[in-house]
Motif scaffolding. Structure first.
Motif, short mmCIF file in Angstrom:
data_model
loop_
_atom_site.label_atom_id
_atom_site.label_comp_id
_atom_site.label_asym_id
_atom_site.label_seq_id
_atom_site.Cartn_x
_atom_site.Cartn_y
_atom_site.Cartn_z
N PRO A 236 25.39 -16.48 -2.45
CA PRO A 236 24.10 -15.93 -2.02
C PRO A 236 24.08 -14.41 -1.97
N ASN A 237 25.14 -13.77 -1.51
CA ASN A 237 25.08 -12.32 -1.39
C ASN A 237 25.01 -11.64 -2.74
N LEU A 238 25.79 -12.17 -3.68
CA LEU A 238 25.76 -11.64 -5.04
C LEU A 238 24.37 -11.86 -5.64
N ARG A 239 23.85 -13.09 -5.38
CA ARG A 239 22.55 -13.46 -5.94
C ARG A 239 21.45 -12.50 -5.46
N GLU A 240 21.46 -12.21 -4.17
CA GLU A 240 20.44 -11.31 -3.64
C GLU A 240 20.65 -9.88 -4.11
N SER A 241 21.94 -9.53 -4.34
CA SER A 241 22.19 -8.19 -4.88
C SER A 241 21.57 -8.06 -6.26
N VAL A 242 21.68 -9.13 -7.03
CA VAL A 242 21.08 -9.10 -8.38
C VAL A 242 19.59 -8.83 -8.27
N THR A 243 18.93 -9.56 -7.35
CA THR A 243 17.48 -9.37 -7.19
C THR A 243 17.17 -7.92 -6.82
N LEU A 244 17.91 -7.41 -5.83
CA LEU A 244 17.63 -6.04 -5.38
C LEU A 244 17.88 -5.03 -6.50
N ALA A 245 19.01 -5.23 -7.21
CA ALA A 245 19.34 -4.28 -8.28
C ALA A 245 18.28 -4.34 -9.37
N ALA A 246 17.90 -5.56 -9.75
CA ALA A 246 16.94 -5.69 -10.85
C ALA A 246 15.60 -5.10 -10.46
N SER A 247 15.17 -5.36 -9.22
CA SER A 247 13.85 -4.86 -8.83
C SER A 247 13.87 -3.33 -8.78
N SER A 248 14.97 -2.75 -8.26
CA SER A 248 15.03 -1.29 -8.23
C SER A 248 15.05 -0.72 -9.63
N ALA A 249 15.84 -1.34 -10.51
CA ALA A 249 15.93 -0.85 -11.89
C ALA A 249 14.57 -0.94 -12.57
N LEU A 250 13.85 -2.04 -12.29
CA LEU A 250 12.53 -2.19 -12.91
C LEU A 250 11.60 -1.07 -12.44
N LEU A 251 11.67 -0.78 -11.14
CA LEU A 251 10.80 0.27 -10.61
C LEU A 251 11.11 1.60 -11.28
N VAL A 252 12.41 1.88 -11.45
CA VAL A 252 12.80 3.14 -12.10
C VAL A 252 12.25 3.19 -13.53
N ALA A 253 12.38 2.06 -14.24
CA ALA A 253 11.91 2.03 -15.63
C ALA A 253 10.41 2.26 -15.69
N VAL A 254 9.67 1.62 -14.77
CA VAL A 254 8.21 1.78 -14.80
C VAL A 254 7.83 3.20 -14.42
N LEU A 255 8.55 3.78 -13.47
CA LEU A 255 8.26 5.17 -13.09
C LEU A 255 8.51 6.11 -14.26
N ALA A 256 9.57 5.82 -15.01
CA ALA A 256 9.85 6.65 -16.18
C ALA A 256 8.72 6.53 -17.19
N LEU A 257 8.20 5.32 -17.34
CA LEU A 257 7.07 5.14 -18.25
C LEU A 257 5.85 5.89 -17.74
N ALA A 258 5.71 5.91 -16.40
CA ALA A 258 4.55 6.57 -15.81
C ALA A 258 4.50 8.03 -16.22
N GLN A 259 5.67 8.67 -16.23
CA GLN A 259 5.71 10.08 -16.63
C GLN A 259 5.17 10.26 -18.03
N ALA A 260 5.62 9.36 -18.92
CA ALA A 260 5.18 9.47 -20.30
C ALA A 260 3.67 9.26 -20.40
N VAL A 261 3.16 8.26 -19.66
CA VAL A 261 1.73 7.95 -19.78
C VAL A 261 0.89 9.07 -19.18
N LEU A 262 1.34 9.62 -18.06
CA LEU A 262 0.58 10.71 -17.45
C LEU A 262 0.59 11.94 -18.34
#
Lengths: 493, 487
Positions: B28-54
């Motif tokens: 379970p701890n590893l599993r939840e780490s995956v979720t947290l890591a993936a969600s943070s990484a996704l946010l970073v990726a979308v923020l990076a896209l935001a810069q390009a779009v703006l």
């Protein structure tokens, strides 16, 4: 001898020869290897033909070098090559599945007979598609039908005998009607070669025997392809036959019957004649009835195999609905659904066969909790079910899309909504399984192994994966279907 | 990374995460780490896209062709970017919340839960970035299917019933109405690409356009326009994190996002100027009022929130249907502001359930003294729903109201004002009960305090974000302006 020149007939001959050798060997394992090799060879040959037709156009082959229309002609065009690939492909994937499935369902001494019958049935189905001769079609229809009666009767349940008998009666009536129709055509044209027949029909097309022939052939083939309400034989035959047989017949037999109907309609009679007789309206009404009534019946089945069988009747309705439009778009939808539904339904029956093996039956109550007991099988059934519904990303969606395009092209909005509404019925019957498998607890503690044997699971999943693949990249299927439809209608006056 | 790689990363991160979650199921701890890591990484990726779009870019990614002329392709434009930002940003917060909630309540099948959650996010991001209506439809259906296991998570009779309604309404509307609309669009325009100004100019007569628009508006069942709203209350059988992120943010916003996208990029606002939109305004207005009235009478907290969502979604449809630039800015902003406020409210409902096992509004007397953080956040969320400063809902409502006035559409103005009063009438009593009523007599002996820390932390973050968006609305406002400017 140059084998390439004989390519058109080889896919038929190879399984045909494998059958008697299998009988002579009297050993199940030898027969299995023979049948499997023959089906793979047939697939390879069919693909070779498909490529050749794509590159060079229609291939004509005269048996024994007797030139048509006197001798028997084998004629492979885009449509027949496509159906050949479907039939031999499904057979080639099902045969490896048969080994474990048949071992579990049939007594050892019947194994070699099973493979012999399978080979005959395959040869018959491929023959129907490859030949360009009307009487030859009838002969192959009978070969495949007789073999399939025997295959269905092998089911371990005694009800399989009744189901097979029912099919035998109905199938024989269908074949008889077909031969009466062909006889009348022979009477009027003096030829049995389909292409020749078409040219000669032009002079006599308004004469009553020709119309009678059309009616007989339509009725006969409707029986064989299980057009509602002539479908009574199908649910029993599919649900009591051995699992591998259900899968094979569901994927190929009715589809080949549709092919025969298409062939006679558009390569012999021509679109004009079919419309004159009011067959378009008849097909339209019966297809709609199939789409709704058979789907509704499917919802109320308690046995998963029967549910899938009724679903087949409903899905055949989509195929014939496309036929009734009599446009390139409509025929494209028919042909592409013929393929898409063939692979999807064969895959589904194979997975259910695996579940039957492990759980001891296909009754919904036995399958409760299947999602936990057999996750791969269960998930495969769900994916196949999504394709039946026509969820985007599955092969069924391509069919539905093409069908809606065809209906919109004719500005028939009510049909668009009818097509869409009937897929909601499909949602209802597919979800009966989903709820049983994932949201119900098993009635009794489960005994036996976990998943089905790998050979069965892998074969079934190949078809499930194919039904997803062809939902995402339809260039092969839709392209062939469109080419087939154009060639059928292009030949029309 | 190039923008195209960023798109691909945003799409595949959650999907890959789902697979990893499945593999890590036993730990379970590893599993939840995956979720947290993936969600943070996704946010970073979308923020990076935001810069390009703006910066004015419109990155595109073409995957493959499904049928001739129909391809799976993605293009990041301001509206989709805003939706993706909201969804991915709140995924991070709700992952934290989920950990507290799922463990606190001892829920079963947690691996399936987290895996489906990640898949739902993948589908939501794909919807946000769809370059054409065909791609959008594909992932729209996928989103319904992957959220079904989450809705029926508990697997009991109630969950089965809820799941049936959920599927029937969502798949039903999409196949019977949306699919024909899509095929029709494709036949009329020869494409389904989203383009500034629309693709249907001079292609159809006004009557056909109006009919097509109706097919789209009702076909997008996720926007919960009445009479196709029943799935949303039915989906409340799901665990609280699902109701919070999916049925207040990802799924419903996918619906209204599609509505705005269809109106702005498929039809084109100019083209629709010649089409009567009054019926759509009327239906949206009716939905706003009717859903508020139902919410007023609902005692179950999640049910009240669900009907509030139905009502708030209809605001967005109404604002888009007014076709005024200001109201469309309001509609776009409301996607973000409602998401922040409503997720806070659902987080609070789940927090109350976890700590006190209470589900009804009438049981909440005096609970604010035991759970001050939760109920404080709830109050902020409620302010945002009503549209009062200093909460984000004020800004979007302001723009919608300005748009309605600019069009001199007094009926719409009246609806917005009336519903504001209704919102106040069904939210403020909850806050009042929680803080000013004495504890219920029966509840006194069950001592409980706040919910577990991850839950409280998550709802404080979203409450703070609701306030922050009021004070710092520049970025979403800039994106919303670009949606209009792109015309």
């Amino acid at each position: 001898m140059n084998l390439v020149a004989h390519l058109p007939i080889l896919p038929v001959v190879v399984p045909l020869i494998s059958a008697p050798i299998a009988v002579l060997s009297r050993r199940g394992s030898v027969a299995f290897v023979l049948a499997t090799t023959a089906s793979w060879a047939a697939l390879a040959l069919a693909v070779a033909l498909w490529v050749q037709v794509g590159a060079e156009g229609t291939i004509s082959y005269a048996i024994g070098n007797w030139p048509p229309p006197w001798g028997i002609e084998y004629r492979i065009d885009t449509l027949s090559a496509f159906v050949l690939v479907l039939v031999s492909g499904v057979a080639a994937i099902i045969l490896p599945y048969c080994r474990r499935s048949i071992e579990a369902e049939l007594p050892r001494e019947q194994h070699y007979l099973f493979y012999a019958m399978f080979g005959l049935c395959l040869a018959g189905l491929l023959g129907i598609v490859a030949t360009g001769d009307a009487f030859n079609i009838f002969v192959f229809v009978e070969i495949s039908a007789l073999a399939s009666y025997a295959l269905i009767a092998l089911g371990r349940d005694r009800r399989a005998l009744v189901a097979s008998y029912q099919y035998l009666i109905m199938g024989t009536i269908g074949a008889t009607f077909l031969v009466i129709g062909i006889g009348l055509l022979y009477l009027m044209t003096g030829t049995l070669n389909l292409a020749d027949m078409r040219q000669r029909l032009a002079d006599v097309s308004d004469m009553r025997p020709v119309l009678t022939a059309l009616a007989f052939i339509t009725a006969g083939m409707s029986l064989k392809l299980a057009l509602f309400p002539l479908h009574q034989w199908l649910p029993n035959a599919y649900s009591h036959a051995p699992s591998a047989v259900s899968a094979f017949l569901a994927g190929t037999a009715t589809k080949v019957s549709v092919y025969v109907l298409l062939r006679f309609y558009y390569s012999v009679f021509g679109a004009g004649l079919v419309s004159d007789l009011g067959l378009r309206e008849v097909l339209l009404v019966l297809s709609l009835a199939a789409m709704f009534a058979a789907s509704a019946l499917a919802i109320f089945q308690t046995d998963l195999k029967k549910l899938l069988a009724y679903s087949s009747v409903a899905q055949i309705g989509y195929i014939t609905l496309g036929l009734s439009f009599e446009s390139v778009a409509g025929l494209t939808a028919s042909i592409v659904h013929l393929f898409n539904h063939g692979i999807t339904k064969a895959g589904l029956f194979m997975l259910v066969g695996g579940a039957v093996l492990v759980m001891g039956g296909s009754d919904m109550s036995r399958l409760a909790g299947l999602g936990r007991a057999m996750p791969l099988t269960s998930f495969g059934i769900v994916l196949g079910g999504l394709s039946l519904i026509g969820v985007p990303g599955t092969a069924g969606f391509i069919s539905k899309w093409s069908l809606i395009v065809a209906a919109l092209e004719r500005n028939q909005w009510w049909l668009v909504f009818a097509i869409a509404l009937s897929s909601l019925l499909a949602l209802a019957y597919v979800w009966r399984f989903v709820e049983a498998a994932y949201l119900r607890e098993p009635a009794q503690p489960r005994e036996g192994g976990r998943e089905a044997p790998p050979s069965m699971l892998i074969s079934a999943w190949i078809l499930v994966a194919a039904s997803i693949y062809f939902g995402l990249d339809s260039s092969l299927t839709l392209g062939s279907a469109m080419a087939g439809a154009q060639s059928l209608l292009g030949a029309a006056p | 990374m190039t923008a195209q790689q960023l798109i691909l990363a945003s799409l595949s991160l959650p999907a890959v995460a789902a697979a990893c979650i499945g593999l890590a199921g036993r730990r379970p701890n590893l599993r939840e780490s995956v979720t947290l890591a993936a969600s943070s990484a996704l946010l970073v990726a979308v923020l990076a896209l935001a810069q390009a779009v703006l910066a004015g870019e419109r990155p595109r990614l073409r995957l493959f062709e499904v049928m001739p002329g129909l391809e799976i392709a993605f293009e990041v434009e301001p509206l989709g970017l805003l939706f993706a930002l909201v969804a991915s940003g709140l995924w991070v917060v709700s992952s934290v919340y989920s950990i507290g909630y799922m463990r606190g309540n001892g829920e079963a099948h947690q691996t399936r839960f987290y895996a489906c959650f990640a898949l739902a996010l993948a589908a939501a991001v794909a919807i946000a970035f769809s370059a054409n209506a065909f791609t959008l439809f594909l992932f729209y259906e996928a989103l319904t299917l992957v959220t079904y296991p989450l809705v029926t998570h508990h697997g009991d009779a109630e969950a089965r019933r809820g799941g049936r309604i959920y599927l029937t309404v969502l798949i039903g509307t999409s196949i019977v109405l949306l699919l024909p609309a899509l095929v029709f669009t494709w036949q009329a325009a020869g494409t389904t690409d989203f383009q500034p100004g629309g693709i249907l100019r001079d292609k159809l007569d006004p009557i056909a356009l109006a009919a097509l628009l109706a097919l789209y508006m009702f076909g997008i069942g996720k926007a919960a326009l009445m009479p196709f709203h029943r799935w949303l209350p039915a989906a409340m059988v799901a665990p609280a994190p699902v109701s919070a992120l999916l049925h207040a943010v990802a799924v419903v916003k996918a619906g209204v996002f599609s509505v705005v996208k269809v109106i702005v990029y498929l039809f084109g606002v100019d083209v629709l100027d010649n089409v009567s939109m009054q019926w759509l305004v009327a239906i949206a207005g009716f939905t706003i009022i009717a859903a508020s009235v139902v919410a007023l009478g609902a005692d179950n907290l999640k049910r009240r929130l669900a009907y509030s969502t139905v009502s708030q979604l209809a605001y967005i449809v109404l604002a888009a249907a007014l076709l005024a630039p200001l109201s469309i800015i309001g509609a776009v902003l409301h996607i973000a502001s409602h998401a922040l406020g409503k997720i806070t409210l659902f987080f609070a409902a789940g927090s109350i359930y976890t700590a006190a096992h209470k589900t009804e509004v009438s049981q909440l007397d005096g609970i604010g003294r035991r759970m001050p953080w939760t109920m404080g956040a709830f109050a902020i969320g409620a302010l945002s729903m009503i549209g009062l400063p200093p909460a984000a809902g004020f800004i979007s409502k302001w723009y919608m109201l300005s748009g309605a006035m600019e069009q001199a559409h007094w009926a719409a103005v009246a609806v917005i004002i009336a519903s504001t009063l209704l919102n106040a009438a069904y939210f403020l009593p909850i806050v009042y009960r929680a803080f000013f009523r004495p504890l219920a007599a029966g509840a006194a002996h069950v001592a409980h305090g706040e919910a577990p820390l991850p839950i409280v932390a998550a709802l404080l973050i979203t409450a703070a974000a609701t306030l922050a968006l009021f004070f710092l609305p520049e970025m979403p406002l800039a994106l919303a302006r670009e949606v209009i400017g792109a015309r």
